[in-house]
Design a protein around this motif. Structure first.
Motif, PDB file in Angstrom:
ATOM      1  N   ALA A  59      10.246 -11.056 -29.072  1.00 50.75           N
ATOM      2  CA  ALA A  59       9.786 -10.274 -27.920  1.00 50.75           C
ATOM      3  C   ALA A  59       8.848 -11.108 -27.038  1.00 50.75           C
ATOM      4  CB  ALA A  59       9.076  -9.013 -28.396  1.00 50.75           C
ATOM      5  N   LEU A  60       7.946 -11.827 -27.645  1.00 48.70           N
ATOM      6  CA  LEU A  60       6.983 -12.613 -26.859  1.00 48.70           C
ATOM      7  C   LEU A  60       7.657 -13.795 -26.172  1.00 48.70           C
ATOM      8  CD1 LEU A  60       3.950 -12.407 -29.277  1.00 48.70           C
ATOM      9  CD2 LEU A  60       4.288 -11.162 -27.129  1.00 48.70           C
ATOM     10  N   ARG A  61       8.592 -14.438 -26.849  1.00 47.56           N
ATOM     11  CA  ARG A  61       9.332 -15.528 -26.198  1.00 47.56           C
ATOM     12  C   ARG A  61      10.145 -14.992 -25.028  1.00 47.56           C
ATOM     13  NH1 ARG A  61      12.767 -18.043 -30.539  1.00 47.56           N
ATOM     14  NH2 ARG A  61      12.272 -16.144 -31.618  1.00 47.56           N
ATOM     15  N   THR A  62      10.676 -13.786 -25.170  1.00 45.33           N
ATOM     16  CA  THR A  62      11.424 -13.158 -24.077  1.00 45.33           C
ATOM     17  C   THR A  62      10.515 -12.908 -22.884  1.00 45.33           C
ATOM     18  OG1 THR A  62      12.947 -12.157 -25.651  1.00 45.33           O
ATOM     19  CG2 THR A  62      12.854 -11.177 -23.445  1.00 45.33           C
ATOM     20  N   GLY A  68       8.580 -16.750 -16.654  1.00 49.38           N
ATOM     21  CA  GLY A  68       8.777 -18.137 -16.222  1.00 49.38           C
ATOM     22  C   GLY A  68      10.058 -18.307 -15.436  1.00 49.38           C
ATOM     23  N   GLY A  69      11.124 -17.643 -15.881  1.00 47.35           N
ATOM     24  CA  GLY A  69      12.403 -17.721 -15.172  1.00 47.35           C
ATOM     25  C   GLY A  69      12.315 -17.126 -13.773  1.00 47.35           C
ATOM     26  N   ALA A  70      11.590 -16.021 -13.655  1.00 47.23           N
ATOM     27  CA  ALA A  70      11.421 -15.411 -12.336  1.00 47.23           C
ATOM     28  C   ALA A  70      10.656 -16.347 -11.403  1.00 47.23           C
ATOM     29  CB  ALA A  70      10.695 -14.077 -12.456  1.00 47.23           C
ATOM     30  N   ALA A  71       9.633 -16.993 -11.919  1.00 50.09           N
ATOM     31  CA  ALA A  71       8.860 -17.927 -11.091  1.00 50.09           C
ATOM     32  C   ALA A  71       9.726 -19.093 -10.630  1.00 50.09           C
ATOM     33  CB  ALA A  71       7.648 -18.441 -11.876  1.00 50.09           C
ATOM     34  N   VAL A  72      10.521 -19.633 -11.530  1.00 52.05           N
ATOM     35  CA  VAL A  72      11.412 -20.747 -11.168  1.00 52.05           C
ATOM     36  C   VAL A  72      12.441 -20.285 -10.139  1.00 52.05           C
ATOM     37  CG1 VAL A  72      13.211 -22.284 -12.070  1.00 52.05           C
ATOM     38  CG2 VAL A  72      11.058 -22.017 -13.320  1.00 52.05           C
ATOM     39  N   ALA A  73      13.001 -19.088 -10.319  1.00 54.28           N
ATOM     40  CA  ALA A  73      13.990 -18.572  -9.370  1.00 54.28           C
ATOM     41  C   ALA A  73      13.378 -18.395  -7.981  1.00 54.28           C
ATOM     42  CB  ALA A  73      14.548 -17.242  -9.876  1.00 54.28           C
ATOM     43  N   LEU A  99       4.104 -15.314  -6.893  1.00 51.29           N
ATOM     44  CA  LEU A  99       4.192 -16.136  -8.109  1.00 51.29           C
ATOM     45  C   LEU A  99       3.011 -15.894  -9.049  1.00 51.29           C
ATOM     46  CD1 LEU A  99       5.441 -19.501  -6.597  1.00 51.29           C
ATOM     47  CD2 LEU A  99       6.719 -17.946  -8.077  1.00 51.29           C
ATOM     48  N   LYS A 100       1.880 -15.452  -8.490  1.00 52.00           N
ATOM     49  CA  LYS A 100       0.693 -15.221  -9.318  1.00 52.00           C
ATOM     50  C   LYS A 100       0.957 -14.149 -10.379  1.00 52.00           C
ATOM     51  CE  LYS A 100      -1.274 -12.038  -5.971  1.00 52.00           C
ATOM     52  NZ  LYS A 100      -2.169 -11.964  -4.846  1.00 52.00           N
ATOM     53  N   TYR A 101       1.806 -13.179 -10.070  1.00 55.09           N
ATOM     54  CA  TYR A 101       2.117 -12.140 -11.061  1.00 55.09           C
ATOM     55  C   TYR A 101       2.873 -12.730 -12.248  1.00 55.09           C
ATOM     56  CZ  TYR A 101       0.798  -8.913  -7.363  1.00 55.09           C
ATOM     57  OH  TYR A 101       0.112  -8.244  -6.386  1.00 55.09           O
ATOM     58  N   TYR A 102       3.804 -13.624 -11.958  1.00 53.80           N
ATOM     59  CA  TYR A 102       4.583 -14.241 -13.037  1.00 53.80           C
ATOM     60  C   TYR A 102       3.722 -15.199 -13.865  1.00 53.80           C
ATOM     61  CZ  TYR A 102       8.180 -12.222 -10.154  1.00 53.80           C
ATOM     62  OH  TYR A 102       8.926 -11.347  -9.423  1.00 53.80           O
ATOM     63  N   ALA A 103       2.821 -15.900 -13.197  1.00 50.85           N
ATOM     64  CA  ALA A 103       1.899 -16.781 -13.928  1.00 50.85           C
ATOM     65  C   ALA A 103       1.001 -15.950 -14.841  1.00 50.85           C
ATOM     66  CB  ALA A 103       1.055 -17.595 -12.945  1.00 50.85           C
ATOM     67  N   ALA A 104       0.516 -14.824 -14.335  1.00 53.18           N
ATOM     68  CA  ALA A 104      -0.300 -13.937 -15.166  1.00 53.18           C
ATOM     69  C   ALA A 104       0.523 -13.375 -16.323  1.00 53.18           C
ATOM     70  CB  ALA A 104      -0.875 -12.801 -14.325  1.00 53.18           C
ATOM     71  N   GLY A 105       1.798 -13.110 -16.082  1.00 53.97           N
ATOM     72  CA  GLY A 105       2.684 -12.623 -17.141  1.00 53.97           C
ATOM     73  C   GLY A 105       2.873 -13.650 -18.242  1.00 53.97           C
ATOM     74  N   PHE A 170       5.457  -8.759 -14.903  1.00 56.29           N
ATOM     75  CA  PHE A 170       6.829  -9.043 -14.488  1.00 56.29           C
ATOM     76  C   PHE A 170       7.343  -7.959 -13.537  1.00 56.29           C
ATOM     77  CE2 PHE A 170      11.421  -8.446 -15.143  1.00 56.29           C
ATOM     78  CZ  PHE A 170      11.869  -9.665 -14.661  1.00 56.29           C
ATOM     79  N   VAL A 171       7.145  -6.704 -13.903  1.00 61.63           N
ATOM     80  CA  VAL A 171       7.640  -5.590 -13.083  1.00 61.63           C
ATOM     81  C   VAL A 171       6.940  -5.587 -11.722  1.00 61.63           C
ATOM     82  CG1 VAL A 171       7.728  -3.061 -12.906  1.00 61.63           C
ATOM     83  CG2 VAL A 171       8.346  -4.188 -15.054  1.00 61.63           C
ATOM     84  N   ILE A 172       5.616  -5.737 -11.721  1.00 57.44           N
ATOM     85  CA  ILE A 172       4.878  -5.765 -10.451  1.00 57.44           C
ATOM     86  C   ILE A 172       5.327  -6.959  -9.607  1.00 57.44           C
ATOM     87  CG2 ILE A 172       2.588  -6.118  -9.427  1.00 57.44           C
ATOM     88  CD1 ILE A 172       1.481  -4.502 -11.850  1.00 57.44           C
ATOM     89  N   GLY A 173       5.497  -8.095 -10.260  1.00 59.63           N
ATOM     90  CA  GLY A 173       5.971  -9.282  -9.550  1.00 59.63           C
ATOM     91  C   GLY A 173       7.337  -9.071  -8.928  1.00 59.63           C
ATOM     92  N   MET A 174       8.238  -8.434  -9.659  1.00 56.21           N
ATOM     93  CA  MET A 174       9.578  -8.180  -9.124  1.00 56.21           C
ATOM     94  C   MET A 174       9.522  -7.245  -7.926  1.00 56.21           C
ATOM     95  SD  MET A 174      11.644 -10.104 -10.662  1.00 56.21           S
ATOM     96  CE  MET A 174      13.243  -9.496 -10.227  1.00 56.21           C
ATOM     97  N   TRP A 175       8.750  -6.160  -8.027  1.00 59.29           N
ATOM     98  CA  TRP A 175       8.631  -5.239  -6.899  1.00 59.29           C
ATOM     99  C   TRP A 175       7.985  -5.916  -5.694  1.00 59.29           C
ATOM    100  CZ3 TRP A 175       7.279  -0.879 -10.672  1.00 59.29           C
ATOM    101  CH2 TRP A 175       8.351  -0.003 -10.789  1.00 59.29           C
ATOM    102  N   SER A 176       6.963  -6.679  -5.962  1.00 52.91           N
ATOM    103  CA  SER A 176       6.267  -7.368  -4.878  1.00 52.91           C
ATOM    104  C   SER A 176       7.182  -8.401  -4.218  1.00 52.91           C
ATOM    105  CB  SER A 176       5.008  -8.036  -5.424  1.00 52.91           C
ATOM    106  OG  SER A 176       4.319  -8.702  -4.412  1.00 52.91           O
ATOM    107  N   THR A 177       7.874  -9.169  -5.019  1.00 60.18           N
ATOM    108  CA  THR A 177       8.804 -10.173  -4.487  1.00 60.18           C
ATOM    109  C   THR A 177       9.915  -9.501  -3.695  1.00 60.18           C
ATOM    110  OG1 THR A 177       8.344 -11.636  -6.349  1.00 60.18           O
ATOM    111  CG2 THR A 177      10.353 -12.068  -5.107  1.00 60.18           C
ATOM    112  N   SER A 178      10.432  -8.422  -4.253  1.00 60.25           N
ATOM    113  CA  SER A 178      11.493  -7.693  -3.566  1.00 60.25           C
ATOM    114  C   SER A 178      11.020  -7.211  -2.200  1.00 60.25           C
ATOM    115  CB  SER A 178      11.939  -6.509  -4.421  1.00 60.25           C
ATOM    116  OG  SER A 178      12.850  -5.706  -3.723  1.00 60.25           O
TER     117      SER A 178
END
Length: 192
Positions: A59-62, A68-73, A99-105, A170-178
């Motif tokens: 779960a933690l690796r996921t 990390g994958g979202a930030a790279v994308a 990107l700050k949301y994904y880094a915090a994630g 991750f969820v906040i980052g996705m909504w914000s990015t979207s």
């Protein structure tokens, strides 16, 4: 009469020897039961501990992977968009700001991994500090094992909260990015 006394004495002696043998047998049986209970406790602890470590680790690796994958994308997307003509770098900056949301994630997932290690360590300590005895229930808690169990529960909750924090980032980052990408696209469509 002396023969009767002698026979009664012999019968009592034989009965006492039988009673002693029966007590020895019961004691040995209890000892075998205790060893079985000790082994079962140790086996259960080993199995559950390994299953918990494996599930938590996955779960933690996921969580690290999705953040990390979202930030790279997003970085790849921004690189592709920035190479185009007529780009508004303010909007690219707004998307890059997510990107700050994904880094915090990722950071939160790392904290959760550390807490998970401590949770597992404390669980081993709980079992280690229990007393194994030769009277039922054969395995008993001690003050120290109870203290380790309380700490284990605290770290377990902290691990769960850090994991949920990572997922939340991750969820906040996705909504914000979207929202930022949608705004970028809409501004390009409305410009002549």
């Amino acid at each position: 009469m002396a023969d009767d006394n002698q026979q009664t004495f012999e019968e009592r002696k034989w009965a006492r020897e039988q009673q002693i043998e029966e007590e020895k047998w019961k004691t040995e049986k209890r000892r075998e039961d205790a060893h079985r209970a000790h082994d079962k406790s140790t086996e259960f602890h080993t199995y559950i501990n390994q299953a918990t470590i494996d599930a938590g680790s996955l779960a933690l690796r996921t969580l690290v992977l999705i953040n990390g994958g979202a930030a790279v994308a997003i970085l790849a997307f921004l690189g592709a968009v920035a190479s185009k003509d007529k780009i508004d770098f303010v909007q690219i900056g707004a998307v890059a700001n997510t990107l700050k949301y994904y880094a915090a994630g990722v950071a939160s997932a790392f904290v959760a991994m550390t807490l998970a290690y401590l949770t597992n360590y404390l669980m081993v300590s709980v079992e280690t500090f229990k007393n194994k005895i030769y009277v039922h229930p054969f395995v008993v808690e001690t003050d120290r094992s109870r203290k380790m169990a309380r700490l284990n529960r605290i770290f377990h909750v902290l691990t769960l909260l850090a994991s949920l924090g990572s997922l939340g980032c991750f969820v906040i980052g996705m909504w914000s990015t979207s929202a930022k990408v949608t705004s970028m696209i809409e501004s390009r469509v409305t410009k002549p």
